[in-house]
Design an enzyme around this catalytic site. Structure first.
Site, PDB file in Angstrom:
ATOM      1  N   CYS A  29       0.833  -1.215   0.000  1.00 50.87           N
ATOM      2  CA  CYS A  29       0.000   0.000   0.000  1.00 50.87           C
ATOM      3  C   CYS A  29       0.867   1.265   0.000  1.00 50.87           C
ATOM      4  O   CYS A  29       1.556   1.551   0.984  1.00 50.87           O
ATOM      5  CB  CYS A  29      -0.899  -0.042   1.231  1.00 50.87           C
ATOM      6  SG  CYS A  29      -1.792   1.469   1.576  1.00 50.87           S
ATOM      7  N   CYS A  32      -0.034   3.828   2.699  1.00 44.48           N
ATOM      8  CA  CYS A  32       0.417   3.332   4.009  1.00 44.48           C
ATOM      9  C   CYS A  32       1.870   3.708   4.255  1.00 44.48           C
ATOM     10  O   CYS A  32       2.247   4.065   5.371  1.00 44.48           O
ATOM     11  CB  CYS A  32       0.276   1.816   4.083  1.00 44.48           C
ATOM     12  SG  CYS A  32      -1.410   1.206   3.955  1.00 44.48           S
TER      13      CYS A  32
END
Length: 105
Positions: A29, A32
């Site tokens: 991600c 993230c």
């Protein structure tokens, strides 16, 4: 550095009687990875006042993510007295997250 949270240490962390922040993330991600350094900085700043954790949903945090219905990453949950009080989905800057933490104290 934020504490690594997983299915095995979840109950112990939640039972410490302190506010808890959990950053649900995944290695694949991109957003993230943008939030991760902020989470680590906040973990240092609030050391001893708030337990700040990272939970990799793809590694060994799948049960926790399912329990709290985390469908997207990054998702950051804020707990006080063992109860979820706030939630943030998506990227955030440090000041946004800091305000949510301060509201728990």
């Amino acid at each position: 550095m934020a504490l690594k949270l997983n299915n095995e240490n979840f109950d112990e962390v939640m039972g410490k009687g302190m506010p808890v922040v959990i950053d649900f993330w995944a290695t694949w991600c991109g957003p993230c990875r943008m939030v991760s350094p902020i989470i680590d900085e906040l973990a240092e700043e609030y050391d001893g006042k708030v337990i700040i954790c990272k939970c990799d949903v793809g590694e060994d945090g799948d049960e926790i993510a399912a329990q709290y219905r985390v469908r997207n990453v990054p998702t950051i949950l804020f707990f006080k007295d063992g109860n979820q009080g706030d939630k943030h989905v998506g990227t955030a800057d440090k000041e946004q997250l800091k305000a949510k933490i301060e509201a728990m104290l």
